[in-house]
Design an enzyme around this catalytic site. Sequence first.
Site, mmCIF file in Angstrom:
data_model
loop_
_atom_site.group_PDB
_atom_site.id
_atom_site.type_symbol
_atom_site.label_atom_id
_atom_site.label_comp_id
_atom_site.label_asym_id
_atom_site.label_seq_id
_atom_site.Cartn_x
_atom_site.Cartn_y
_atom_site.Cartn_z
ATOM 1 N N TYR A 39 -15.074 -4.695 7.332
ATOM 2 C CA TYR A 39 -13.702 -4.074 7.273
ATOM 3 C C TYR A 39 -13.121 -4.334 8.413
ATOM 4 C CZ TYR A 39 -10.102 -0.765 7.047
ATOM 5 O OH TYR A 39 -8.967 0.076 6.998
ATOM 6 N N GLY A 59 0.909 -1.155 0.047
ATOM 7 C CA GLY A 59 -0.049 0.135 0.069
ATOM 8 C C GLY A 59 0.864 1.173 0.164
ATOM 9 N N GLY A 113 -0.353 5.002 -1.237
ATOM 10 C CA GLY A 113 -1.381 5.587 -0.530
ATOM 11 C C GLY A 113 -1.067 6.864 0.558
ATOM 12 N N ARG A 139 -14.238 13.026 16.548
ATOM 13 C CA ARG A 139 -13.045 12.096 16.147
ATOM 14 C C ARG A 139 -11.817 12.831 16.566
ATOM 15 N NH1 ARG A 139 -16.853 9.544 15.301
ATOM 16 N NH2 ARG A 139 -17.420 8.641 13.487
ATOM 17 N N VAL A 174 -0.560 6.839 3.770
ATOM 18 C CA VAL A 174 0.342 6.727 4.805
ATOM 19 C C VAL A 174 1.651 6.167 4.041
ATOM 20 C CG1 VAL A 174 1.006 5.293 6.920
ATOM 21 C CG2 VAL A 174 -1.395 5.838 6.416
ATOM 22 N N LYS A 215 -9.852 -6.656 9.681
ATOM 23 C CA LYS A 215 -8.822 -5.972 10.662
ATOM 24 C C LYS A 215 -8.414 -6.412 11.867
ATOM 25 C CE LYS A 215 -7.271 -2.780 7.674
ATOM 26 N NZ LYS A 215 -5.985 -2.610 7.126
#
Length: 320
Positions: free
Chosen positions: A142, A14, A17, A214, A19, A146
């Site tokens: 999801y 990944g 992306g 958040r 990160v 995870k």
Amino acid sequence: MNGISKHKVILVTGGSGLVGQAIKKVSEEENRSDEKWIFLASKDADLRDLEETRAIFKEYKPTHVVHLAAMVGGLYKHLKVNCDFLIFNVRINDNVLQCCKEMGVKKVVSCLSTCIFPDDTTYPINETMIHDGPPHDSNFGYSYAKRMIVVMNRAYNMQYGCRFTSVIPTNIYGPNDNFSVEDGHVMPGLIHKGYLAKHKNIPFTVCGTGTPRRQFIYSIDLAKLIMWTLREYDEIDPIILSVDKEDEVSVQEVAEMVKEAFDLKDEVQYDSSKSDGQIKKTASNSKLRKYLPDYKFTPLRQGIKETAEWLEAHYETARK
């Protein structure tokens, strides 16, 4: 210190992306002679396919892996395709960890999400509470995929002695994000809406009431903390990487910061017919603070401003 040995080859799944690109930026700035960083994109291999995954591992022979690759999306995409999120992410994680074990990778750090925590819980949530109940129904596919990484890390360690661990960041934002208004996460979606309000004269409208709260972590901060985890953190159990719980903000507060970043004059509008999703999921970073009591996070207003400026400079090529 049980740091990682010299001449390490660190494979980042990944890697194209949000990160992954932040880690790339930090690693290039550090320019350590004993670390070779390799950043995989989805075009390099379909990690849902075991043979493709095995082939890429044999090509690069990593000694260490930062596993970021996942099928991701925002609330409304999860509501549409929960089964895809479950099946595809389980396959990706299973293939990556299996190949890490086969290749004798010395350490793996996988990236999870706070959505793995139970929906019905007490706050702040911490690393011991992951399996205390089912996750929020909106993104259960999801979330369970995870969660299984935590279980797999423990199993691989118990049976084979593998040093597989994981990090749990709170909401991530920053340059190179997916700024999709339809399928993206709340922060990049709002920043894209701010851009459209400034440059296309489209009303700046927030989906929902703006009340959900958040904790947001800037991608550069998260990159530095993941690299610290790879080098210094020796537990198999996961660690939450988050700003302090006092830094939690409402979506309304974020929208006002985005409005300020783009210097918008009109009032923010709220579409209360749209779902708010989970109202709060406050996370404790006390475990992180035990290790890094003095770590300084990028202030949210500064991070939003820098991300907005990045989107304006890269709008034509940004994911959206």
